[in-house]
Design a protein around this motif. Structure first.
Motif, PDB file in Angstrom:
ATOM      1  N   ARG A  68       0.843  -1.190   0.000  1.00 47.31           N
ATOM      2  CA  ARG A  68       0.000   0.000   0.000  1.00 47.31           C
ATOM      3  C   ARG A  68       0.891   1.256   0.000  1.00 47.31           C
ATOM      4  O   ARG A  68       1.964   1.268   0.604  1.00 47.31           O
ATOM      5  N   ALA A  69       0.427   2.277  -0.698  1.00 45.13           N
ATOM      6  CA  ALA A  69       1.178   3.535  -0.743  1.00 45.13           C
ATOM      7  C   ALA A  69       0.199   4.695  -0.908  1.00 45.13           C
ATOM      8  O   ALA A  69      -0.876   4.526  -1.487  1.00 45.13           O
ATOM      9  N   ILE A 118      -0.368   7.913  -2.792  1.00 45.91           N
ATOM     10  CA  ILE A 118       0.186   8.516  -4.002  1.00 45.91           C
ATOM     11  C   ILE A 118      -0.509   9.844  -4.320  1.00 45.91           C
ATOM     12  O   ILE A 118      -1.746   9.916  -4.352  1.00 45.91           O
ATOM     13  N   ARG A 127       0.696  -0.765  -4.837  1.00 45.41           N
ATOM     14  CA  ARG A 127       1.844  -0.520  -5.703  1.00 45.41           C
ATOM     15  C   ARG A 127       2.747  -1.751  -5.663  1.00 45.41           C
ATOM     16  O   ARG A 127       2.765  -2.458  -4.653  1.00 45.41           O
ATOM     17  N   ALA A 146       4.677   8.984  -4.159  1.00 46.91           N
ATOM     18  CA  ALA A 146       4.356   8.881  -2.741  1.00 46.91           C
ATOM     19  C   ALA A 146       4.918  10.091  -1.998  1.00 46.91           C
ATOM     20  O   ALA A 146       6.086  10.441  -2.188  1.00 46.91           O
ATOM     21  N   ASP A 163       9.353   9.222  -5.509  1.00 43.96           N
ATOM     22  CA  ASP A 163       8.660   8.596  -4.392  1.00 43.96           C
ATOM     23  C   ASP A 163       9.271   8.908  -3.031  1.00 43.96           C
ATOM     24  O   ASP A 163      10.491   8.815  -2.840  1.00 43.96           O
ATOM     25  N   ARG A 208       4.759   4.686   1.869  1.00 44.14           N
ATOM     26  CA  ARG A 208       4.529   3.379   1.235  1.00 44.14           C
ATOM     27  C   ARG A 208       5.091   2.335   2.206  1.00 44.14           C
ATOM     28  O   ARG A 208       5.990   2.630   2.994  1.00 44.14           O
ATOM     29  N   GLU A 209       4.603   1.131   2.100  1.00 41.89           N
ATOM     30  CA  GLU A 209       4.952   0.155   3.137  1.00 41.89           C
ATOM     31  C   GLU A 209       6.413  -0.284   3.099  1.00 41.89           C
ATOM     32  O   GLU A 209       6.993  -0.602   4.142  1.00 41.89           O
TER      33      GLU A 209
END
Lengths: 338, 338, 338, 338
Positions: free
Chosen positions: B2-3, B5, B17, B59, B118, B122-123
């Protein structure tokens, strides 16, 4: 004695004044022989002063050289007959600034021809011996007088941290800028560029060793024709915000902008560039501990003051001298010899 | 994985993602656990970025901590399971700035969530091991994430040259200002004043050790109620020109103004004061070599990060978190925990 | 390829060695054309090394210039055919010293011909492109090779903080001392004195611009014939404690002693003088970020390297070259051209 | 008035002396109330002085506090009845050192109880008002007297450049060392270690906040039990070469060794380590511009002077006081109250 006294705006009178008394124990008495005119003299003459206005009539001039004609009883380093250059600011030696070695920032400073106190355009004055420096034989009184503006330039180059490998850009080719350019070369700069709008001054910059001169009267774009981030330090002697804005993009990350020129307006600077490039903006006020070194370089011929002198007048011609000094396109440094 | 964005102005989507691949030989892979929101995230969210706009979805987030979950083959200093704080800027180590030790000024820097690349929301992410620092046991992920803004403050205090005897004034009591105040005390300042307009923030400044707080929402005159020339260094974290103008007269001769806060406008400064007081104006951009010291002070309890945190959200609440972070009167530091 | 390999004390063999493979992506391959011999080469040859001894046979030499003959795939700044000078130390760019900008202090440094690793006395070598600098057209390979010792001198003058007004004294007129003297003048020193025992070297110092040379072979007293407290900075290139002791009284209060010369013995310094005069003693190790500036000054003719070269040999004459280089009274800098 | 006069080696007499005359215009007259004894007093008493011997009988003591009992006509900042601490060195304010802000290095300095000139162990003395500082209400005369040794420590920490992130090691836990340790913590050091041979002193160091104390009376190896290259700055207050040698390997590359302790012997230092690690060795002589800050920290309780005081005597007991002060294992700071 004769003295050139400023009574008000554009009102200067050469008149008789009482001689100073005997010098105090740590003072010498000087017969003034040469005085250079400076922007602050013009400011007083044309508009009543850099700050505070004219509170009482006073003698203009703070770039001075002459002969010692008497010494106080504690003075051993100087004797009557010595030719000397005079450092024009007399600090209190007691305030925090003086104790920290920043005597140029002394709030109690007596600086010649400032705050309506007498300057050097008079035949005789008393001054502390440790602010009076012997003039080497090869140097003229005029050169001795110019140690003062050369000191401002010297101090600017010090604060600019010019050293081996430095690329420096000098804004303005007046007496200060031309001296800054010389000292920057002398301190090992690999590039010294000089800007101005006057061909006479740009020619002088070139003759005195600038690697490049830039005529900003005919710029085609908003910025100087220099690669972005190609300059370590910009030294501004103009106080003109447009000049500074034109030069800003050329400063390298972690570079410096040294401000010596003066102006009453606010100076708008790009906060983004100061932060993103982590720039240092450094004000420079007058100078300290410069006279012996400046005299040395003059004596060795490593720094030249004579080429800056475009006009010479007598004390009686003081008004004419001031009017000539205001004419940027013809005059660089105007001397009064007395 | 998961992120969160950012697709465009006020358009953030939490979505799946692809995971990053295996870390490079000198990298580690991190499971992100906490991300703090910063002014630059808000700038991107609300108006499309500090400079350059949004070129591609990316992100947000650059204040991060988490767990090491994999290490590249050359990494010996870290191992899976290590709790870590992440320094978010990856320099090139080849340019003149990097070679001179100014890696924070590297023009080739990959800085998380800048230039549409990015960030940390994000994870999982891969990052060079020498920019990843073990979190002492006593510290939370949130505190680990806040090493980043604390580093900006640390760097500001370094550039401010705060030391024994220094009198410092901090403009703005946001996360950076509150940390600057703490580090200034820690560096031996004899006076630390803090200004702001928000009672919540001024209260925090007081609790965190400021000697004095000044509510500038209710100034009666043009300047701060401080004696002229009583402050060695002003550190501005606001980027607001009026705030800086109010503080200017308080700076001592030979004093410093450190600029950390950002703004796109031109900053009008008094040239006369910069020159007459021989001031140094110093921009500060991000930081370098700060993580080990900041982590030490957090671990010792000499610097406090927890009191700065006013709100916590999950990754799915990223938009809500950003909107809350924009509310200066209620929020100081908003965290996303994932 | 041919290489001059040191097998043990006074045992050097010129023999065939395998060519290096293709350069790595960020490297270039260089056909070495000139190598200068240095004190550390002599140390290895005569007594097995400055520290650690000879652990495996290796090529001597670390002052090198040559031609680029191949480039790695990421290299854009250089191309085959470029004439170049080579910075001989390859840091790790990951340790605390590298991150702080002190890459010359990197503990993981690969420095040519140290710790029994191959130096430059071989026909071909691969090296990181960002440590390889184009040679201006006017400069010879020999001059390119001498950028290395000139860099040591440059770095010494930087650490000595020589600037406008400085009075500097250089101990020793070998290649380093002669270059220190030149850079000190170039940085604006008002006095540069040079000591040595060899007439040949003192003559060179004079020719290269020293204000004064002092023959310490014929001193009559314990100290140099200089006024007490008349020197701002002494730069020692000898490592000889008696030389330093002779110069100590001449250092000014708040002055500096810069140590570049090496010696395994303990250096006995007067604690009383260090404290009473509040002196700074500064060690200098190699250099960083010097090549572009040194090349500039050589190209401009502001620094001269050719006069330092007293002898030239071929690679096959490596042993003869080393033996000549040890002869202080005849040789200053000995070059091997290949 | 009564005064403790040193006539020769171990020959001190408390006797009547004429009162000082009226203070000069810029002086105040002080009724001395407390004087701390220092190593240089002991040196004079036991062996005839640090340098130069005893040229005439004079009063010992230079750590003084008392009451203003009269003021010169130009003095406005002080008034009779003020409790004050006295800075004991009176510079000339005219020499190059004074002009450069290094007034502590003034060669014309009148420093109390040095060069056989009268110190503070007398009931009354006249002193320049700008070297006399009001004692905050909470502070005792004893604490006021100890501003002098605290100033030496303060100056050492300044020269050591201790700041946020610094790891500092203090050699010697006498009054200077114990104060250095406190100021180093106050300046943000992340580690402050202290060495000594006396349990009493090591205990004090611990109580005053050292992170670690090291008993060097029971070392098992040649070096201190510290990781090589783990210390940014070593501050030596002992002047003992073995102590310094033990600490040397712990200094980091680019680290500092600050020398405050005195000794007549030559100090043998490892030239190899100074050069290879590019170390800075910095002498520190007395202090300048320290009194206001030191008084501030004492007043705030951030620096403690009381715990250093182990014994108190009257003026009549001056000899007994000196003999006690020489006893390192029992005494730390010995005060004379009068």
């Amino acid at each position: 004695m004769r003295a050139a006294i400023l009574y008000g705006q554009e009102n200067i009178v050469v008149e008789d004044r009482p001689d100073p008394g005997a010098p105090a124990p740590d003072e010498v008495q000087i017969r003034v022989r040469a005085v250079g005119l400076c922007g602050s003299d013009l400011k007083y003459f044309y508009s009543g002063g850099v700050s505070g206005g004219i509170k009482q009539p006073f003698a203009l001039g703070h770039e001075a050289a002459g002969d010692v004609i008497a010494v106080g009883r504690d003075v051993t380093a100087l004797a009557p007959g010595d030719r000397v250059a005079v450092e024009p600011g007399k600090p209190c030696w007691k305030c925090p600034q003086c104790l920290q070695g920043d005597y140029n920032l002394c709030p109690n400073m007596y600086f010649m021809a400032s705050r309506s106190r007498d300057g050097a355009l008079r035949e005789r004055l008393n001054w502390p011996a440790n602010l009076v420096f012997p003039l080497p034989e090869r140097l003229s009184y005029d050169e001795g007088a110019l140690v003062e503006p050369l000191s401002v330039a010297f101090s600017s180059v010090r604060h600019a941290q010019v050293t081996l490998g430095t690329r420096a850009l000098v804004l303005g080719a007046g007496p200060i800028g031309l001296a800054v350019a010389q000292f920057a070369r002398l301190a090992g700069a690999v590039y010294v560029g000089v800007t101005d709008t006057e061909p006479l001054r740009l020619k002088l910059a070139q003759d005195l060793g600038a690697h490049e001169t830039i005529d900003v009267a005919h710029l085609t774009g908003p910025d100087l024709p220099l690669a972005e981030g190609s300059i370590d330090v910009v030294i501004d002697t103009t106080g003109v915000d447009r000049a500074i804005a034109q030069a800003f993009p050329a400063i390298k990350p972690a570079g410096r902008l040294v401000l010596v020129g003066l102006n009453h307006e606010l100076l708008p600077l790009s906060l983004l560039q100061i932060v993103y490039k982590q720039l240092t903006v450094q004000g420079v006020y007058r100078f300290k501990n410069t006279y012996p070194s400046v005299l040395h370089y003059l004596d060795e011929g490593q720094i030249k003051a004579e080429p800056l002198i475009t006009h010479r007048f007598t004390l009686d011609e003081a008004e004419q001298a001031l009017r000539m000094a205001a004419c940027r396109s013809n005059a660089v440094k105007v001397m009064i010899e007395l």
